[in-house]
Enzyme design. Structure first.
Site, PDB file in Angstrom:
ATOM      1  N   CYS A   1      17.476   4.136  -8.380  1.00  0.00           N
ATOM      2  CA  CYS A   1      17.977   2.931  -7.488  1.00  0.00           C
ATOM      3  C   CYS A   1      16.442   2.249  -7.062  1.00  0.00           C
ATOM      4  O   CYS A   1      15.867   1.666  -7.501  1.00  0.00           O
ATOM      5  CB  CYS A   1      18.679   3.444  -6.541  1.00  0.00           C
ATOM      6  SG  CYS A   1      19.929   1.878  -5.655  1.00  0.00           S
TER       7      CYS A   1
ATOM      8  N   HIS B   1      22.855   6.287  -9.013  1.00  0.00           N
ATOM      9  CA  HIS B   1      22.563   7.676  -8.531  1.00  0.00           C
ATOM     10  C   HIS B   1      23.195   8.628  -9.093  1.00  0.00           C
ATOM     11  O   HIS B   1      24.187   9.295  -8.683  1.00  0.00           O
ATOM     12  CB  HIS B   1      23.049   7.667  -7.133  1.00  0.00           C
ATOM     13  CG  HIS B   1      22.230   6.682  -6.200  1.00  0.00           C
ATOM     14  ND1 HIS B   1      21.066   7.039  -5.405  1.00  0.00           N
ATOM     15  CD2 HIS B   1      22.572   5.430  -5.829  1.00  0.00           C
ATOM     16  CE1 HIS B   1      20.952   5.948  -4.858  1.00  0.00           C
ATOM     17  NE2 HIS B   1      21.627   4.791  -5.092  1.00  0.00           N
TER      18      HIS B   1
ATOM     19  N   GLU C   1      22.254  11.983  -9.019  1.00  0.00           N
ATOM     20  CA  GLU C   1      22.275  12.913  -8.080  1.00  0.00           C
ATOM     21  C   GLU C   1      23.509  13.015  -7.196  1.00  0.00           C
ATOM     22  O   GLU C   1      23.901  13.963  -6.446  1.00  0.00           O
ATOM     23  CB  GLU C   1      20.975  12.786  -7.204  1.00  0.00           C
ATOM     24  CG  GLU C   1      20.983  11.692  -6.163  1.00  0.00           C
ATOM     25  CD  GLU C   1      20.536  10.473  -6.519  1.00  0.00           C
ATOM     26  OE1 GLU C   1      20.615   9.674  -5.575  1.00  0.00           O
ATOM     27  OE2 GLU C   1      20.537  10.204  -7.863  1.00  0.00           O
TER      28      GLU C   1
END
Length: 178
Positions: free
Chosen positions: A79, A162, A164
């Site tokens: 990002c 994202h 994660e």
């Protein structure tokens, strides 16, 4: 393996948790002293790219990070990290990012799409950019609705989404294999 995570602002703790699940040691970089430690790679997390860039410059991290990437340090930008690696910022990756391409916070969304070399993966976009254009040496790894959302150039990997924030570990494994 020891991965540095730029911890100036944004989703750095989530990257740390994913890497620990994969059995990888990490440390957070908040200042130049932290940066001096041995590292096998760097993650630049999502967050607010303008804030991260300002703090990088205030903490005298901009030039050392740029130099390390140019010298071959593997880096993964998610990002805001994607934005920071583009031509107009650190300038280490031959891409042009479009900031907040999907609109404001309300434009955030999740989907599943194909990541080259991995297959279908979950993708969470939060006020995300996308890659407007790629230059020589850049391999497109994923597209969503005709927009480039993941790419690689040498040992540099970027995602507009994202990984994660999802339980799928494969994008981080892909990075570790760089």
């Amino acid at each position: 393996m020891n991965i540095a995570i730029l911890a100036l602002q944004g989703a750095f703790a989530e990257h740390e948790q994913i890497l620990h699940k994969l059995g990888v040691e990490t440390f957070q970089v908040r200042n130049l002293e932290d940066w001096q430690r041995h590292k096998d790679g760097l993650i630049i997390p999502g967050g607010e790219s303008t804030a991260i860039m300002k703090i990088m410059k205030d903490e005298n991290l901009f030039e050392p990070i740029k130099k390390a990437i140019e010298e071959g340090l593997p880096v993964f930008g998610t990002c805001a990290g994607l934005i920071l690696l583009d031509k107009q910022h650190l300038g280490t990756m031959n891409i042009k990012a479009k900031r907040n391409a999907y609109g404001r916070q309300l434009g955030s969304f999740s989907t599943t799409d194909t990541f080259k070399g991995i297959g279908p993966i979950p993708m969470t976009f939060i006020r995300a950019p996308y890659i407007e254009s790629v230059g020589e040496g850049v391999e497109v790894l994923a597209e969503v609705d005709g927009h480039i959302v993941a790419a690689r150039q040498g040992k540099q990997l970027v995602t507009a989404f994202h990984p994660e924030l999802d339980s799928d570990l494969r994008v981080h494994e892909y990075f570790l294999n760089l």
